[in-house]
Design an enzyme around this catalytic site. Structure first.
Site: not given
Length: 332
Positions: A232-233
């Site tokens: 996740e980013n």
């Protein structure tokens, strides 16, 4: 912590200063049990042989049609942990450096340390134990692992998934004695932000790309340079963008992916990256008001039509080039 201590998220339980620690303890032990289940039962069965691998590969890639190489492969089981980076307010102050270390250990180390090193971080055990004693408790609010459990948990990760969004400056803050201490007061620190950091989305998410490189290098040093997948980013917007021109998301992705490339040059073992997220979606207690998606969703329309934001075209080019299409975009 938000589900079992403050009650902000489901299941909404407010279990004082021990709920978060108990929930995490069960998560870590359960993760280890799943890893061992796969390792003992399925890993060997899911190894391929020469013929099956080559037949499958030939379907997708002509170059493998006449493959004669013996390749064994199997599944991987890991855990995905989300953590910010903590930077000392004064890097020359040992007190601030220690506070920044506690920030990371109370976030990432809380889960990663048992899996990679066999137990909770020492600083976490010391601080929670000290606060528990001040409350007059006979035992620490942080649970303990038995010798057998430590051995069972250690090494139960074929890869480490990392979710990362932002950074904080950290300094020492001594909280007064509290009869009911909790996770947020146990580590005796305060978090600050630089007002010059871009904050296009929610108030907690500031764009600080350089923090990601430092976090990845911390993982390399602390946990023996494990295989990492960024799971996740990304960044959200709190206000809708009718023109779908999310330039701030493009700049966020550019900055953070560039820092991952720098971490690769540092020798960090990052093997994959996932932007968060493909679509606007239900975001915890914020519902549909906080939008992380590359694609805008019209939630008021019963058919929920999807519209690409400007970041879609930019990210497509990164995927196609497996990096920045223009090398001049990469900053040293």
């Amino acid at each position: 912590e938000q589900g079992y201590e403050t009650g902000e998220h489901a299941p909404g339980l407010k279990l004082g200063g021990c709920g978060a620690y108990k929930a995490a303890h069960h998560i870590i032990k359960t993760h280890a049990k799943v890893w061992h289940s796969y390792n003992n039962t399925w890993r060997r069965e899911q190894r391929g042989n020469q013929d099956s691998f080559c037949d499958c590969a030939a379907v997708a890639t002509k170059g493998f049609k006449n493959c004669r190489t013996v390749l064994l492969f199997s599944g991987m089981v890991g855990i995905s942990l989300t953590s910010g980076w903590g930077e000392p307010v004064d890097p020359h102050s040992q007190i601030d450096r220690d506070a920044a270390e506690r920030y990371i250990q109370f976030h990432l180390g809380w889960f990663a340390n048992p899996i990679y090193r066999g137990d909770y971080p020492e600083v976490m055990k010391n601080y929670v134990g000290k606060k528990s004693a001040q409350q007059g408790l006979g035992t620490s609010r942080l649970p303990t692992f038995s010798v057998q459990e430590k051995s069972y948990i250690k090494g139960t990760s074929d890869f480490l998934g990392i979710g990362h969004f932002t950074t904080r400056y950290v300094l020492q803050k001594n909280f007064p004695f509290l009869q009911v201490s909790g996770y947020h007061t146990d580590h005796d620190l305060a978090e600050l932000v630089d007002p010059n950091w871009p904050a296009p989305g929610p108030k907690w998410l500031y764009s600080v790309p350089w923090g990601f490189r430092r976090l990845l290098n911390f993982i390399k040093t602390q946990y023996g340079n494990p295989l990492i997948y960024v799971t996740e980013n990304g960044v959200s917007e709190t206000l809708q963008c009718p023109q779908l021109c999310d330039e701030w998301r493009i700049q966020y992705l550019k900055g953070y992916i560039n820092e991952i490339l720098k971490a690769l040059n540092d020798g960090v073992n990052v093997q994959g990256y996932t932007a968060w997220s493909l679509l606007d979606k239900f975001e915890w207690n914020k519902g549909f008001s906080e939008r992380f998606g590359l694609y805008h969703i019209d939630f008021k329309n019963k058919n929920k039509p999807r519209y690409p934001k400007a970041s879609v075209d930019y990210y497509k080019k990164i995927i196609s080039a497996n990096g920045f299409p223009n090398p001049r975009e990469v900053m040293s």
